[in-house]
Design a protein around this motif. Structure first.
Motif, mmCIF file in Angstrom:
data_model
loop_
_atom_site.group_PDB
_atom_site.id
_atom_site.type_symbol
_atom_site.label_atom_id
_atom_site.label_comp_id
_atom_site.label_asym_id
_atom_site.label_seq_id
_atom_site.Cartn_x
_atom_site.Cartn_y
_atom_site.Cartn_z
ATOM 1 N N LYS A 87 1.039 -1.212 0.087
ATOM 2 C CA LYS A 87 0.078 -0.042 -0.233
ATOM 3 C C LYS A 87 0.825 1.189 -0.029
ATOM 4 O O LYS A 87 2.241 1.174 0.202
ATOM 5 C CB LYS A 87 -0.856 -0.074 1.279
ATOM 6 C CG LYS A 87 -1.815 -1.138 1.020
ATOM 7 C CD LYS A 87 -3.005 -1.039 2.204
ATOM 8 C CE LYS A 87 -3.801 -2.459 1.975
ATOM 9 N NZ LYS A 87 -5.004 -2.339 3.006
ATOM 10 N N SER A 88 0.214 2.532 -0.333
ATOM 11 C CA SER A 88 0.881 3.439 -0.336
ATOM 12 C C SER A 88 1.800 3.693 0.803
ATOM 13 O O SER A 88 1.442 3.650 2.033
ATOM 14 C CB SER A 88 -0.292 4.603 -0.416
ATOM 15 O OG SER A 88 -0.774 4.834 -1.656
ATOM 16 N N ARG A 115 -4.850 -10.179 -11.476
ATOM 17 C CA ARG A 115 -4.260 -9.727 -10.020
ATOM 18 C C ARG A 115 -3.271 -10.831 -9.314
ATOM 19 O O ARG A 115 -3.178 -10.947 -8.171
ATOM 20 C CB ARG A 115 -5.436 -9.472 -9.292
ATOM 21 C CG ARG A 115 -6.165 -8.107 -9.829
ATOM 22 C CD ARG A 115 -7.332 -7.835 -8.826
ATOM 23 N NE ARG A 115 -7.015 -7.344 -7.711
ATOM 24 C CZ ARG A 115 -7.614 -7.470 -6.621
ATOM 25 N NH1 ARG A 115 -8.507 -8.417 -6.331
ATOM 26 N NH2 ARG A 115 -7.356 -6.867 -5.414
ATOM 27 N N GLU A 122 -1.690 -1.583 -5.632
ATOM 28 C CA GLU A 122 -2.689 -1.194 -6.615
ATOM 29 C C GLU A 122 -3.076 0.336 -6.324
ATOM 30 O O GLU A 122 -3.513 0.465 -5.233
ATOM 31 C CB GLU A 122 -4.019 -2.149 -6.786
ATOM 32 C CG GLU A 122 -3.863 -3.310 -7.130
ATOM 33 C CD GLU A 122 -5.068 -4.256 -6.971
ATOM 34 O OE1 GLU A 122 -5.630 -4.800 -8.014
ATOM 35 O OE2 GLU A 122 -5.400 -4.516 -5.751
ATOM 36 N N ASN A 123 -2.912 1.328 -7.016
ATOM 37 C CA ASN A 123 -3.389 2.459 -7.069
ATOM 38 C C ASN A 123 -2.381 3.038 -5.721
ATOM 39 O O ASN A 123 -3.136 3.817 -5.091
ATOM 40 C CB ASN A 123 -4.889 2.642 -6.749
ATOM 41 C CG ASN A 123 -5.496 2.412 -7.909
ATOM 42 O OD1 ASN A 123 -5.672 3.017 -8.988
ATOM 43 N ND2 ASN A 123 -6.199 1.136 -7.980
ATOM 44 N N THR A 125 1.010 4.975 -4.193
ATOM 45 C CA THR A 125 2.038 6.116 -4.378
ATOM 46 C C THR A 125 2.858 5.929 -3.495
ATOM 47 O O THR A 125 2.695 5.865 -1.915
ATOM 48 C CB THR A 125 1.190 7.552 -3.891
ATOM 49 O OG1 THR A 125 0.158 7.817 -5.104
ATOM 50 C CG2 THR A 125 2.314 8.524 -4.349
ATOM 51 N N ASP A 176 -1.412 0.864 -11.702
ATOM 52 C CA ASP A 176 -1.762 2.228 -11.735
ATOM 53 C C ASP A 176 -1.078 3.012 -10.452
ATOM 54 O O ASP A 176 -1.816 3.579 -9.510
ATOM 55 C CB ASP A 176 -3.294 2.106 -11.438
ATOM 56 C CG ASP A 176 -3.889 1.400 -12.615
ATOM 57 O OD1 ASP A 176 -3.987 2.032 -13.780
ATOM 58 O OD2 ASP A 176 -4.344 0.418 -12.374
ATOM 59 N N SER A 177 0.125 2.727 -10.495
ATOM 60 C CA SER A 177 0.924 3.350 -9.189
ATOM 61 C C SER A 177 1.857 4.427 -9.462
ATOM 62 O O SER A 177 2.310 4.503 -10.784
ATOM 63 C CB SER A 177 1.757 2.004 -8.431
ATOM 64 O OG SER A 177 0.448 1.271 -7.808
ATOM 65 N N LYS A 178 2.304 5.450 -8.338
ATOM 66 C CA LYS A 178 3.347 6.388 -8.983
ATOM 67 C C LYS A 178 4.191 5.932 -7.787
ATOM 68 O O LYS A 178 4.325 5.853 -6.806
ATOM 69 C CB LYS A 178 2.432 7.723 -8.646
ATOM 70 C CG LYS A 178 1.389 7.990 -9.404
ATOM 71 C CD LYS A 178 0.575 9.479 -9.043
ATOM 72 C CE LYS A 178 -0.626 9.436 -10.023
ATOM 73 N NZ LYS A 178 -1.174 10.820 -9.686
ATOM 74 N N ARG A 199 0.787 0.816 -16.133
ATOM 75 C CA ARG A 199 0.334 2.074 -16.108
ATOM 76 C C ARG A 199 0.593 2.847 -14.791
ATOM 77 O O ARG A 199 0.028 3.586 -14.095
ATOM 78 C CB ARG A 199 -1.258 2.161 -16.087
ATOM 79 C CG ARG A 199 -1.929 1.491 -17.320
ATOM 80 C CD ARG A 199 -3.509 1.494 -17.086
ATOM 81 N NE ARG A 199 -3.998 0.753 -15.919
ATOM 82 C CZ ARG A 199 -4.142 -0.632 -16.176
ATOM 83 N NH1 ARG A 199 -3.932 -1.369 -17.219
ATOM 84 N NH2 ARG A 199 -4.568 -1.387 -14.924
ATOM 85 N N CYS A 200 1.910 2.847 -14.506
ATOM 86 C CA CYS A 200 2.696 3.222 -13.536
ATOM 87 C C CYS A 200 3.494 4.583 -13.906
ATOM 88 O O CYS A 200 3.743 4.755 -15.101
ATOM 89 C CB CYS A 200 3.735 2.132 -12.836
ATOM 90 S SG CYS A 200 3.089 1.140 -12.034
ATOM 91 N N SER A 227 3.771 2.376 -18.968
ATOM 92 C CA SER A 227 3.949 2.832 -18.016
ATOM 93 C C SER A 227 5.178 4.219 -18.376
ATOM 94 O O SER A 227 5.782 3.748 -19.410
ATOM 95 C CB SER A 227 4.978 2.299 -16.948
ATOM 96 O OG SER A 227 3.775 1.343 -16.333
#
Length: 468
Positions: A87-88, A115, A122-123, A125, A176-178, A199-200, A227
Motif C-alpha cells: 500500500k501507499s 491480479r 494497486e493505485n 503512491t 496504476d501506481s506512482k 500504467r505506472c 508506464s
C-alpha cells in the motif's frame, strides 16, 4: 520472603518483552521508531511451511494506516504467503538471509487472474521493495514436464478465470501506481512474469537481480506496460524469456531509461512489443552487456503502434542459436514492423540510433518493415559486428514471429534490409570467422529489391576468414 506484587510481575514481563523486541530489532539492523513494523511481531513464523500471509498483511495495513514506513521480514526466515497487497507509503524490506515464498495453489491468489501476483500494489503512491533478501515464486513447482527444449508448464485454466496456456501467477506487480521504488532485492524463480509495471508513473528500479529457470517460457524479467518515466539501472537478469520488455496495451510507453545492466536470456534481451497498440517514445539503453542470448536488441511492432526516438549506445552483445521453439534466430539487432493479423493495423518505426555497439553473433542484423509500415531513419555509428558459428543448430532462416510470415528459409546475410527509407551506416565493420564461411552464409548485405531507399555509407567495411 515477601511475595512480589502482581503489578510488579506485570511490569517486569512488559519490560522483558519490550527488551526482547528491541534486541530483535537491533539484531535485524533496524533502528527503533514508529516507521518500522516487524512481521514477526504480528505473528509471522517464517518456517516456510505455514502461511504468514495474515501477519504480513496486518503489518502492511498498520504501517499504511500509521502514515507509512517499513515492513520488515527479518533475516533467517522463509515466509510463505498468498498474495500480499502493498500500500501507499509502505516499503517492504526483505532482509538479507530472508525469503518471501509465493504460494503454489490457485486459491492463494485473487479471483481475477490479472491480479495473480505474490506481491501486488494497486493505485499506490510511494510503495517500494528492498532489503537485500529474496522474493521467490517457486517456479519449479509449476513445471509439469521438464524438457531441455522448453519446459511444459501448468496452466490454471480449468475454472474459467483465465484462458490459454499461460495461466500462472506473476511474482511482483505495481498497477496504476506512482513513485514506485524497487532496489537491492533478488527476484527468483518466477512462475510467470517477474516484475510487472502497469500504467505506472515515475518508477525507479535499481540494483536488482532476477533469476528465472532458463528452460521455462514466459518468465520475463521486467515488463514495463503502459508506464511512463521509468528508470532501470545496474540490474542483473538471467532468465528464459524476454529480459526487459516494454509493452503498450492500453496506452503509450514514454521516457524509459535503462543503464548499466547485464542480461542473459533464451529469448530477447531487450524487446519492445510485441504488444504494440500504442506508441513507444524517447527510450535510452546505455552500457548494457548481453551474453549468449537468442536475440540481442528487438523492436517488434505488430498492432498499429509506432516506435520513435530510440537510442541504443555502448552495448556489448553475444547472441547464439537455441531451439527454434523459442522466438529468435541469434540476431544481434532485430527491428521489424508487420501487422500481426490481416486485420491488424500497420505501425512505423523511426529515428533509431545504434552507437558504439559491438556484437559476436551466429546470425546477422535484421531490419524489416512493410509497404505500409516502413522503417525510417535508422543510424548505425561505430558498430563492430563479428559473425561466428559455434552451436550445431541450423541457420538459413529469417524469423518474422510472432505471426506475420513465421519462419522463412533464406541464406543468412550480415545485414538484411527490406522496406526501409533512410539507412545511415557510419564506421560499420563486419567480420566473419573461418567457421562461418562454411555455414550457409550468403552476402554481407541483402537488400530486398525495390523496397529500400535513402542509403548512406561512410567507412563501411566487410572482411572474411578471420581466425576467431
Amino acid at each position: 520472603m515477601e511475595p512480589i506484587p502482581l503489578t510488579l510481575i506485570s511490569l517486569l514481563l512488559i519490560s522483558l518483552t519490550t527488551s526482547q523486541c528491541l534486541d530483535t530489532r537491533r539484531e535485524s539492523g533496524i533502528s527503533d521508531g514508529l516507521d518500522t513494523f516487524l512481521v514477526t511481531e504480528y505473528g509471522a513464523i517464517g518456517d516456510g511451511k505455514h502461511y504468514d500471509t495474515a501477519a504480513i498483511q496486518a503489518a502492511i495495513d498498520v504501517c499504511h494506516q500509521s502514515g507509512g514506513g517499513r515492513v520488515i521480514l527479518p533475516s533467517g526466515g522463509d515466509y510463505l504467503t498468498a498474495t500480499v497487497f502493498l500500500k501507499s507509503g509502505v516499503t517492504l524490506v526483505v532482509q538479507e538471509g530472508a525469503r518471501l515464498l509465493g504460494g503454489t495453489k490457485e486459491e492463494d491468489y485473487p479471483n481475477e487472474s490479472d491480479r495473480w501476483y505474490v506481491v501486488l500494489a494497486e493505485n499506490a503512491t510511494g510503495a517500494g521493495i528492498t532489503g537485500g533478501g529474496e522474493i521467490n515464486g517457486q517456479g519449479g513447482e509449476f513445471v509439469v514436464l521438464e524438457n531441455k527444449r522448453k519446459n511444459v508448464m501448468v496452466s490454471w485454466n480449468a475454472t474459467g478465470k483465465c484462458s490459454g496456456d499461460e495461466c500462472r501467477p506473476r511474482l511482483v506487480g505495481f498497477l496504476d501506481s506512482k513513485d514506485v521504488k524497487v532496489w537491492d532485492i533478488t527476484l527468483n524463480q518466477p512462475a510467470y512474469w517477474c516484475l510487472h509495471l502497469v500504467r505506472c508513473q515515475n518508477s525507479w528500479i535499481h540494483n536488482i537481480s532476477i533469476f528465472g529457470d532458463f528452460d521455462t517460457p514466459n518468465n520475463d524479467g521486467i515488463d514495463i506496460e503502459d508506464s511512463n518515466n521509468t528508470r532501470i539501472s545496474k540490474c542483473h537478469i538471467d532468465t528464459g524469456d524476454d529480459a526487459i520488455c516494454p509493452k503498450s496495451s492500453t496506452g503509450p510507453v514514454v521516457k524509459l531509461t535503462v543503464t548499466d545492466c547485464w542480461i542473459r536470456t533464451k529469448s530477447s534481451a531487450i524487446k519492445l512489443g510485441s504488444a504494440s497498440y500504442f506508441d513507444f517514445r524517447q527510450f535510452l539503453f546505455d552500457n548494457i552487456t548481453i551474453v549468449e542470448s537468442h536475440r540481442g536488441i528487438g523492436v517488434q511492432i505488430r498492432d498499429g503502434g509506432n516506435a520513435r526516438d530510440l537510442v541504443f549506445s555502448n552495448i556489448k552483445i553475444s547472441t547464439r542459436y537455441y531451439d527454434p521453439l523459442w522466438w529468435g534466430r541469434a540476431e544481434p539487432i532485430y527491428i521489424t514492423s508487420c501487422p500481426r493479423f490481416s486485420t491488424s493495423k500497420s505501425g512505423s518505426i523511426s529515428n533509431l540510433r545504434f552507437e558504439n555497439i559491438s556484437a559476436v553473433s551466429e546470425n546477422g542484423v535484421f531490419l524489416s518493415g512493410t509497404n505500409h509500415g516502413l522503417l525510417h531513419n535508422i543510424t548505425f555509428k561505430n558498430v563492430n559486428l563479428t559473425y561466428k558459428r559455434w552451436t550445431e543448430y541450423p541457420g538459413g532462416l529469417f524469423d518474422y514471429r510472432p505471426d506475420c510470415q513465421g519462419l522463412v528459409k533464406h541464406n543468412t546475410a550480415g545485414l538484411m534490409v527490406e522496406h526501409v527509407s533512410g539507412l545511415d551506416l557510419q564506421n560499420v565493420k563486419m567480420s566473419w570467422s573461418k567457421t562461418s564461411l562454411i555455414s550457409g552464409w550468403g552476402t554481407p548485405l541483402y537488400f530486398r529489391p525495390n523496397t529500400v531507399d535513402k542509403l548512406s555509407f561512410h567507412e563501411w567495411q566487410s572482411e572474411k576468414a578471420l581466425d576467431i
